[in-house]
Design a protein around this motif. Structure first.
Motif, short mmCIF file in Angstrom:
data_model
loop_
_atom_site.label_atom_id
_atom_site.label_comp_id
_atom_site.label_asym_id
_atom_site.label_seq_id
_atom_site.Cartn_x
_atom_site.Cartn_y
_atom_site.Cartn_z
N VAL A 1 0.81 -1.22 0.00
CA VAL A 1 0.00 0.00 0.00
C VAL A 1 0.85 1.27 0.00
O VAL A 1 1.99 1.27 0.44
N MET A 2 0.22 2.35 -0.48
CA MET A 2 0.73 3.71 -0.29
C MET A 2 -0.32 4.44 0.53
O MET A 2 -1.52 4.32 0.24
N GLN A 3 0.09 5.17 1.56
CA GLN A 3 -0.87 5.77 2.50
C GLN A 3 -0.46 7.19 2.87
O GLN A 3 0.72 7.48 3.02
N ASN A 4 -1.49 8.05 3.02
CA ASN A 4 -1.21 9.44 3.42
C ASN A 4 -1.04 9.55 4.93
O ASN A 4 -1.44 8.65 5.68
N ALA A 5 -0.46 10.66 5.35
CA ALA A 5 -0.15 10.85 6.77
C ALA A 5 -1.37 11.23 7.59
O ALA A 5 -1.43 10.94 8.78
N GLY A 6 -2.33 11.91 6.98
CA GLY A 6 -3.47 12.39 7.77
C GLY A 6 -3.07 13.61 8.57
O GLY A 6 -1.90 13.98 8.64
N GLY A 7 -4.07 14.23 9.17
CA GLY A 7 -3.82 15.46 9.92
C GLY A 7 -4.45 15.37 11.29
O GLY A 7 -4.52 14.30 11.88
N GLU A 8 -4.91 16.50 11.77
CA GLU A 8 -5.48 16.56 13.11
C GLU A 8 -6.94 16.97 13.05
O GLU A 8 -7.34 17.72 12.17
N GLY A 9 -7.69 16.46 13.97
CA GLY A 9 -9.01 17.04 14.22
C GLY A 9 -10.11 16.70 13.24
O GLY A 9 -11.07 17.45 13.10
N THR A 10 -10.02 15.57 12.53
CA THR A 10 -11.18 15.16 11.74
C THR A 10 -11.92 14.09 12.53
O THR A 10 -11.32 13.30 13.25
N ASP A 11 -13.24 14.08 12.36
CA ASP A 11 -14.06 13.12 13.09
C ASP A 11 -13.91 11.72 12.53
O ASP A 11 -13.70 11.54 11.34
N CYS A 12 -14.05 10.74 13.39
CA CYS A 12 -14.04 9.35 12.95
C CYS A 12 -15.41 8.99 12.36
O CYS A 12 -16.42 9.59 12.72
N ILE A 13 -15.39 8.02 11.46
CA ILE A 13 -16.62 7.59 10.79
C ILE A 13 -16.82 6.09 10.98
O ILE A 13 -15.88 5.37 11.33
N LYS A 14 -18.04 5.64 10.70
CA LYS A 14 -18.36 4.22 10.79
C LYS A 14 -17.57 3.45 9.74
O LYS A 14 -17.47 3.87 8.58
#
Length: 189
Positions: free
Chosen positions: A72-85
Motif C-alpha cells: 500500500v501507499m498511505q497518506n499521513a493524515g492530519g489533526e481534528g477530523t471526526d471518525c466515521i463508521k
C-alpha cells in the motif's frame, strides 16, 4: 519532471451500474496527477466524508508517509477530523469492493472498527487479507503508472519500520486533491 497518467483498468469486484460515482484528481508533487473514482453506493458514509475533506482543501500540501512495497501507499493524515463508521463486513456492513491493485480504502487503527477519519491507502497489489476488515471506497482510473514509478523510486532504506513508514526526506507531498465531477446519481442515504 511530472509524468503523464496512463489509463488503468482496475479489477473491480462490484458492478457499478446505477452507482453514485465521484471523480477526484490527486496531484503528487514532482510526479503527476492520479485520477480516482469513488463509489458512494458501496460506501456512502466514507465517500461523503472523503468528498467533504477534498472540497475543503484538507488534503492540499499534506504528506504521503507510507509506501510498503507490493502492498500500500498511505497518506499521513492530519489533526481534528471526526471518525466515521467502518463500512465493511466485519462491522456489519455489506461492502463487496475487494482490495485489488488500484483500490482505495480507509486506514484505521487495529482496535476500533470505527476509527477511520482522514487516512486512506491505495493498493499497490492485490491483497485479499484486507477484505471484510477495511472499507474499500474507490479505485484508480489513471496514473497507476505514477504510483508504480514512486514505488520504484522509494527504496526500503527509507523505511523507519517494517510497515513501510518513511523517513521525513522520503515522504511525498499531495500538492492538490480536487473533485472533478460525478455521474449525477445521488449519494444513497
Amino acid at each position: 519532471g511530472e509524468m503523464a497518467a496512463k489509463p488503468f483498468e482496475a479489477n473491480i469486484s462490484v458492478d457499478t451500474e446505477g452507482h453514485s460515482l465521484h471523480y477526484v484528481e490527486m496531484t503528487i508533487k514532482n510526479y503527476g496527477t492520479v485520477s480516482l473514482t469513488l463509489d458512494a453506493s458501496v460506501a456512502p458514509i466514507t465517500v461523503t466524508n472523503f468528498l467533504s475533506l477534498v472540497n475543503s482543501g484538507y488534503f492540499n500540501n499534506t504528506k504521503i508517509s507510507r509506501l510498503q512495497h507490493g502492498f500500500v501507499m498511505q497518506n499521513a493524515g492530519g489533526e481534528g477530523t471526526d471518525c466515521i463508521k467502518g463500512e465493511f463486513a466485519e462491522n456489519g456492513v455489506k461492502n463487496d469492493l475487494l482490495h485489488k491493485k488500484g483500490v482505495l480504502s480507509m486506514a484505521r487503527n487495529g482496535i476500533s472498527m470505527n476509527s477511520a477519519s482522514d487516512q486512506f491507502f491505495i493498493m499497490l497489489d492485490d491483497n485479499s487479507y484486507l477484505d471484510g476488515s477495511y472499507a474499500g471506497f474507490g479505485w484508480v482510473t489513471a496514473g497507476m503508472n505514477i504510483l508504480e514509478a514512486i514505488e520504484d523510486d522509494i527504496s526500503t532504506d527509507s523505511y523507519i519500520d517494517q510497515n513501510g513508514f518513511l523517513d521525513a526526506k522520503s515522504q511525498l507531498t499531495i500538492s492538490e486533491m480536487k473533485v472533478t465531477g460525478n455521474n449525477g446519481v445521488e449519494i444513497p442515504e
